[in-house]
Write a protein that holds these residues in place. Sequence first.
Motif, PDB file in Angstrom:
ATOM      1  N   TRP A   1       0.825  -1.208   0.000  1.00  0.00           N
ATOM      2  CA  TRP A   1       0.000   0.000   0.000  1.00  0.00           C
ATOM      3  C   TRP A   1       0.868   1.271   0.000  1.00  0.00           C
ATOM      4  O   TRP A   1       0.567   2.234  -0.689  1.00  0.00           O
ATOM      5  N   ILE A   2       1.949   1.251   0.760  1.00  0.00           N
ATOM      6  CA  ILE A   2       2.839   2.416   0.805  1.00  0.00           C
ATOM      7  C   ILE A   2       3.398   2.706  -0.583  1.00  0.00           C
ATOM      8  O   ILE A   2       3.476   3.866  -1.012  1.00  0.00           O
ATOM      9  N   LEU A   3       3.769   1.646  -1.307  1.00  0.00           N
ATOM     10  CA  LEU A   3       4.281   1.840  -2.666  1.00  0.00           C
ATOM     11  C   LEU A   3       3.191   2.376  -3.588  1.00  0.00           C
ATOM     12  O   LEU A   3       3.455   3.243  -4.427  1.00  0.00           O
TER      13      LEU A   3
ATOM     14  N   GLN B   1       9.637   4.444  -2.481  1.00  0.00           N
ATOM     15  CA  GLN B   1       9.785   4.524  -1.032  1.00  0.00           C
ATOM     16  C   GLN B   1      11.235   4.208  -0.721  1.00  0.00           C
ATOM     17  O   GLN B   1      11.733   3.144  -1.080  1.00  0.00           O
ATOM     18  N   LYS B   2      11.925   5.114  -0.064  1.00  0.00           N
ATOM     19  CA  LYS B   2      13.371   4.965   0.080  1.00  0.00           C
ATOM     20  C   LYS B   2      13.761   3.752   0.912  1.00  0.00           C
ATOM     21  O   LYS B   2      14.856   3.229   0.779  1.00  0.00           O
TER      22      LYS B   2
ATOM     23  N   PHE C   1      -2.828  -4.761   4.106  1.00  0.00           N
ATOM     24  CA  PHE C   1      -3.014  -3.751   3.051  1.00  0.00           C
ATOM     25  C   PHE C   1      -4.137  -2.787   3.432  1.00  0.00           C
ATOM     26  O   PHE C   1      -3.988  -1.560   3.338  1.00  0.00           O
ATOM     27  N   LEU C   2      -5.271  -3.334   3.897  1.00  0.00           N
ATOM     28  CA  LEU C   2      -6.413  -2.497   4.252  1.00  0.00           C
ATOM     29  C   LEU C   2      -6.129  -1.660   5.497  1.00  0.00           C
ATOM     30  O   LEU C   2      -6.506  -0.478   5.564  1.00  0.00           O
TER      31      LEU C   2
ATOM     32  N   LEU D   1      -5.699   2.826   6.453  1.00  0.00           N
ATOM     33  CA  LEU D   1      -6.192   3.605   7.591  1.00  0.00           C
ATOM     34  C   LEU D   1      -5.062   4.196   8.431  1.00  0.00           C
ATOM     35  O   LEU D   1      -5.206   5.296   8.974  1.00  0.00           O
ATOM     36  N   LEU D   2      -3.951   3.481   8.544  1.00  0.00           N
ATOM     37  CA  LEU D   2      -2.921   3.842   9.521  1.00  0.00           C
ATOM     38  C   LEU D   2      -1.740   4.623   8.949  1.00  0.00           C
ATOM     39  O   LEU D   2      -1.054   5.333   9.690  1.00  0.00           O
ATOM     40  N   TYR D   3      -1.484   4.485   7.664  1.00  0.00           N
ATOM     41  CA  TYR D   3      -0.288   5.103   7.087  1.00  0.00           C
ATOM     42  C   TYR D   3      -0.463   6.603   6.933  1.00  0.00           C
ATOM     43  O   TYR D   3      -1.484   7.081   6.432  1.00  0.00           O
ATOM     44  N   ARG D   4       0.531   7.345   7.388  1.00  0.00           N
ATOM     45  CA  ARG D   4       0.556   8.804   7.228  1.00  0.00           C
ATOM     46  C   ARG D   4       1.691   9.142   6.281  1.00  0.00           C
ATOM     47  O   ARG D   4       2.866   8.957   6.601  1.00  0.00           O
ATOM     48  N   GLN D   5       1.346   9.671   5.122  1.00  0.00           N
ATOM     49  CA  GLN D   5       2.335   9.872   4.064  1.00  0.00           C
ATOM     50  C   GLN D   5       3.427  10.852   4.466  1.00  0.00           C
ATOM     51  O   GLN D   5       4.587  10.692   4.098  1.00  0.00           O
ATOM     52  N   ASP D   6       3.074  11.851   5.276  1.00  0.00           N
ATOM     53  CA  ASP D   6       4.088  12.834   5.660  1.00  0.00           C
ATOM     54  C   ASP D   6       5.138  12.231   6.570  1.00  0.00           C
ATOM     55  O   ASP D   6       6.274  12.671   6.623  1.00  0.00           O
ATOM     56  N   ARG D   7       4.791  11.152   7.294  1.00  0.00           N
ATOM     57  CA  ARG D   7       5.767  10.477   8.148  1.00  0.00           C
ATOM     58  C   ARG D   7       6.568   9.457   7.364  1.00  0.00           C
ATOM     59  O   ARG D   7       7.754   9.254   7.586  1.00  0.00           O
ATOM     60  N   GLY D   8       5.918   8.795   6.413  1.00  0.00           N
ATOM     61  CA  GLY D   8       6.563   7.671   5.744  1.00  0.00           C
ATOM     62  C   GLY D   8       7.508   8.042   4.639  1.00  0.00           C
ATOM     63  O   GLY D   8       8.321   7.245   4.223  1.00  0.00           O
ATOM     64  N   LYS D   9       7.454   9.277   4.136  1.00  0.00           N
ATOM     65  CA  LYS D   9       8.329   9.598   3.004  1.00  0.00           C
ATOM     66  C   LYS D   9       9.601  10.263   3.464  1.00  0.00           C
ATOM     67  O   LYS D   9       9.642  10.860   4.502  1.00  0.00           O
TER      68      LYS D   9
END
Length: 309
Positions: free
Chosen positions: A249-251, A258-259, A296-297, A301-309
Amino acid sequence: MYQRILNLLNIRGYQKQMTPLGPCYIKEEMGRKKGVFMTYEHKPDGTMYTQEEASLLDEKLKRYIGPNASVLVLILSDKGRSTWTDPDRAFEELYDPVCLILSAAGKDEEQSDTSGGIRFRKLGEYKATAVILAINIFMYLWTLASQEIFNWGALTWMHALQQGEFYRLVTSNFLHNGFDHLFNNMIVFLLVGSRLEPIFGTGRYVALYLGAGISGSIVSAAYYMHTGEMVASVGASGAIFGLIGAMLWILVKNRGYQKEFYGGGVVLMIAGSLYHGFSTMGIDNAAHIGGCIGGFLLAILLYRQDRGK
C-alpha cells in the motif's frame, strides 16, 4: 549484504568449500549436494557479468561440486541490480530471506554514511519490533518446556469459532512449531519490521501487526471450517504477510517510490512466498492471504504519508 547472506547460510548448515572460482557453500540433503556461490556483478578485471556468463557459472561449479549437484548463483550488486539463478528450483527455502536481505541493502548503504551516534539514537525507533521478537522467542521456549501452552494457544476453527475461544486468534500468532519455523519467520519479520516501524510509528505499527495477524487467523479459521478440515495453525507468518501487504500500500500511495524498500522486491517477496506456500505441504496459505489483505487495508487507515516519506 554479503555477510548477512553468509550468516544465513551458516545457520542453515552450509559449509565453505574452496573452488577455483572462489568459495562455494555446500550442504547435502537426501544424498544430493546443494551449493551456493556468491560474487559481485563486477569481475576482477572491472567488467560486469553478462547474463550468459552468470548462467555458465552454474555448469562450471558443478565440475567441482558434482555433476548432480544443484547450484544457486547469486550475483550481488550495491546498485539494486542483484540477481540469482536456480535452474533446479532447489533453494526455495532461501528465496524469502535472501530477497529481503537484498531489499534491505540499499538502506544499509545509506546508513553506513551516518555516524555511530545517529545509529544508536535510532534504535529507539525499533522498540516494538524488539518486543514482538522477544515475545515470539519467549513463547517458543515456553512451549519447549510445556506442551500445554501450545495446545491452548494454537488456532483451530472449532475452538475459536464454535467454542468461543477467540483469544486463539491472537495467541496462535506468537507460537511456532519448531526452531526452523521460528527462525524463518523471525528473520523475515526483523527485516520487514525494521523498515515499517519508523514509517508508521510504534503505536500504529503494533496495531498493524496485531490487526493483520488477527485478520489472517480469521480467514484461516473460516477457510478450514468451510472445508471441514481440523487443522491446528500456529506462526507469525500471517502477521508478517500483513506487514508486506502494508508495504504494498505504501508503494501504491507513493506511486512506486519509497526509500526504505523498492517495489520489485516487495512484489517478488509476495509472489515467491505464496508460490512456496502453495507448493509445500503444511503451509497455512489462507492465513498468509488473509494477513496480506488485512495488512493492506489497515495500512490505508494507519499510514501517514508525511511520516513515511
